[in-house]
Design an enzyme around this catalytic site. Structure first.
Site, short mmCIF file in Angstrom:
data_model
loop_
_atom_site.label_atom_id
_atom_site.label_comp_id
_atom_site.label_asym_id
_atom_site.label_seq_id
_atom_site.Cartn_x
_atom_site.Cartn_y
_atom_site.Cartn_z
N LYS A 357 0.82 -1.20 0.00
CA LYS A 357 0.00 0.00 0.00
C LYS A 357 0.86 1.26 0.00
O LYS A 357 1.99 1.25 0.48
CB LYS A 357 -0.91 0.01 1.23
CG LYS A 357 -1.99 -1.07 1.22
CD LYS A 357 -2.87 -0.95 2.46
CE LYS A 357 -3.96 -2.01 2.46
NZ LYS A 357 -4.83 -1.91 3.67
N ASP A 469 7.98 -1.37 -16.10
CA ASP A 469 6.55 -1.31 -15.77
C ASP A 469 5.99 0.08 -16.07
O ASP A 469 5.39 0.72 -15.21
CB ASP A 469 6.33 -1.67 -14.30
CG ASP A 469 4.88 -2.07 -14.02
OD1 ASP A 469 4.17 -2.43 -14.98
OD2 ASP A 469 4.46 -2.02 -12.86
#
Length: 666
Positions: A357, A469
């Site tokens: 997170k 990415d």
């Protein structure tokens, strides 16, 4: 233009004339050419001592004449280079003084300024005033929260304020990238280089021990045009201050050159540093100091024993791992992060990625907004490798890369601290209506920003960094809608010209190039493929694959190519843009997106070529449609990574693309 070169060689006797011819311009020495103020003085051997044992004082030395940094009032700042040898020696075994600053300023009289933390440069009222026209490099030996200092041993680049534009722990990088820290107030002589490149608009600062050769990798590198901050004529020199505790700040040798590389300093000809004189031992103040010192030692022993007993009972023991020796100075206290994120509440969650997170927060005291990523310490070896990458990437400084500020370890959890991007990620603007719409100018600027950041990773840093990415969720926007490439959790490093090692396939479906899915070997070309998909995604306002769409529109690249073949490529643009767009730019983005996402890696351009195309410096090949229609992998062009990143050229008439890994100024 005649080059201005002055050599402040402090070992030259005072009887030498103050000016003489030089093949590179005009050469100066200390005789009659140095201006001193405050506690500063120059001895017969040419040694400059900026401060002494007097508390609350300022010492300053300037070259006596102004130097021409611009050819005109509104011109650009010329390149310059300077190096000097310094030493900071504290007194009576107590760390004192506030450090040294090399300064470029419009006047030799900086009063009214404050000593102590202000280094004799500013006062409370003019901190941050653009009228200061001051550029400085600070060698800071004290922590001051108001200036956002993180430690008492750092080097920073300051412009009109002591809140540094960029800062780093004092030290130097070896040729293999290993970082070695240095203690500024150790009393040992050290050498520092400050070099500004007017073409690159970049200032580099390199620090090293005196008898170690100049490192190839600078400690600090800041891309900034100094022209708005410096006047046509400026003074150069040094300033230093003391507080209640004192220290001696020495300059042993100094050279400076406009429009070129300054000559190095011969260590064998430098003056000796005198030992600090200690007649205070026999004085009443000396006796009092000794008594207080002995009492302090006794109290310190008692406190140390108490602390040892407390730590012995402490269940959680934080072990300093190998990678922390290099990255350690940027370690945050868990308490500060806990307060900043309100106890890591779910209400503070910005998002969730593959590693954990991400929370928003505001640091106590400094009120700096941050983003904190929590990473589970599941695999010790995996985490060690992951942090080795992060520790290296944390040294990156580029306006289009999200800056990693530091880290924290607590109870097996790892926390990475980044700059907070006020506007969040790009995907929210593309796919969440409540976030707001992007007009064409914003979209085109975002594309150029990401291209600039990716170009830096691939070709401008000392090593090649493959992001692996690239997608809208990893493109973050600051308060001014400047795009920054972030989330280096999957990034890989390799040296220029070497073959990246094969690893498991990483990335996100829709952005993974064909050769990467076949071989598992990422390369700069696989990054270019993902960037091409992102370009199309930004222009079209849709994801690369829509499983529920018609067969014609399911795959974004196929749909854009088909519309181009039907001479109606503009129909793919996001309808939310409306008619307010530049048709030439839109066509360039769509066609370049197909070019970058070509299935054959060798056909894709490198990022330097992409930058040229986006800046209209180069033109797309006239037969680009024929090129992108070639969807099959031809024999001899099935590229996995080796050929795609080799220094060989891939010629596509009329434009030739060359993968040339160049380390600019490194």
């Amino acid at each position: 233009m005649v080059l201005l070169l002055f050599l402040v060689l402090f070992f030259v006797p005072e009887s030498v004339v103050c000016q003489r011819p030089n093949p590179n311009g005009v050469e100066f020495n200390t005789s009659g050419n140095m201006y001193t103020s405050g506690s500063a003085y120059i001895n017969n051997n040419g040694l400059i001592r900026l401060t002494n044992s007097t508390p609350q004082t300022t010492g300053q030395v300037f070259y006596n004449d102004q130097l021409r940094f611009k050819n005109s009032v509104n011109g650009t700042v010329s390149s310059f280079s300077t190096t000097f040898v310094f030493s900071i020696e504290f007194h009576n075994g107590i760390y004192g003084g506030y450090g040294i600053a090399f300064v470029i300023c419009p006047t030799r009289d900086l009063s009214p300024t404050f000593p102590t933390t202000y280094l004799g440069l500013f006062n409370r009222s003019n901190m941050g005033d653009p009228k200061n026209h001051i550029v400085a490099v600070e060698l800071d030996t004290k922590v001051d929260q108001q200036f956002e200092d993180k430690d008492a041993n750092h080097v920073g680049i300051d412009i009109n304020t002591l809140v540094s534009d960029t800062v780093a722990l004092a030290g130097y990088y070896m040729d293999n990238g290993t970082f070695r820290s240095l203690l500024l107030n150790s009393g040992q002589p050290m050498q520092i280089w400050i070099e500004y490149d007017s073409k690159q608009k970049q200032i580099n600062v390199t620090l090293h021990p005196l008898y170690v050769p100049k490192p190839k990798i600078p400690l600090l590198s800041l891309e900034k045009d100094l022209s708005p901050y410096l006047l046509e004529l400026m003074y150069v020199g040094f300033t230093s201050t003391t507080g209640d505790l004192t220290a001696s700040h020495y300059i042993l040798g100094w050279t400076f050159k406009m429009n070129g590389t300054t000559p190095d300093i011969d260590p064998s000809r430098l003056p000796k540093i005198p030992r600090y004189n200690q007649p205070w031992i026999q004085s009443p103040n000396g006796i009092l100091t000794i008594s207080l010192t002995v009492s302090g030692v006794i109290i310190l022993i008692i406190l140390s024993l108490s602390l040892w007993l407390f730590l012995k009972r402490k269940k959680l023991l934080e072990v300093l791992e190998d990678w922390e020796v290099q990255f350690g100075p940027h370690r945050f206290a868990f308490k500060d992060l806990h307060i900043a994120t309100k106890g890591f509440k779910d209400t503070e969650v910005l998002g969730k990625g593959g590693f954990g997170k991400v929370y928003k927060g505001t640091l106590p005291v400094s009120n700096v907004e941050i983003a904190v990523k929590m990473v589970s310490h599941d695999s010790r070896q995996g985490m060690r490798e992951f942090i080795a990458e992060i520790a290296t990437i944390g040294r990156l400084r580029h306006p289009n890369l999200v800056r990693l500020q530091g880290y924290c370890r607590h109870k097996g959890e790892l926390y990475l601290v980044y700059d907070c991007m006020a506007k969040g990620s790009l995907d929210k603007f593309l796919y969440h209506q409540q976030t707001g719409n992007l007009d064409w100018s914003q979209r085109f600027k975002i594309i150029k920003d990401v291209a600039s950041g990716l170009y830096y990773l691939h070709q401008q840093w000392v090593q090649v960094i493959i992001h692996r990415d690239i997608k809208p969720a990893n493109i973050l926007l600051d308060a001014n809608m400047n795009a920054k490439l972030g989330d280096f959790g999957l990034a890989k490093l390799c040296d220029h010209g070497t073959d990246p090692q094969t690893s498991h396939v990483a990335g996100t479906l829709g952005y993974i190039s064909p050769e990467l899915s076949r071989t598992g070997k990422a390369s700069t070309r696989s990054d270019v493929f993902a960037f091409g998909i992102v370009m199309l995604e930004i222009a079209c306002g849709r994801k690369p694959i829509l499983p529920r769409a018609s067969q014609r529109e399911m795959v974004l690249t196929d749909w854009v190519l088909e519309c181009w073949e039907n001479e109606d490529i503009m129909q793919v643009l996001d309808h939310k843009i409306g008619q307010e767009y530049v048709e030439e730019q839109a066509a360039l983005v769509l066609k370049l997106g197909l070019f970058c996402s070509h299935p054959v890696a060798a056909i894709r351009p490198n990022m330097s070529s992409v930058i040229q195309l986006l800046d209209s410096v180069a033109q797309l090949p006239h037969n680009l449609l024929d090129i992108v229609q070639t969807r099959e992998v031809h024999r001899g062009t099935e590229i996995s990574g080796e050929a795609a990143d080799s220094p060989e050229s891939c010629s596509i008439a009329p434009l030739t693309f060359t993968e040339s890994f160049v380390s600019h100024g490194r």
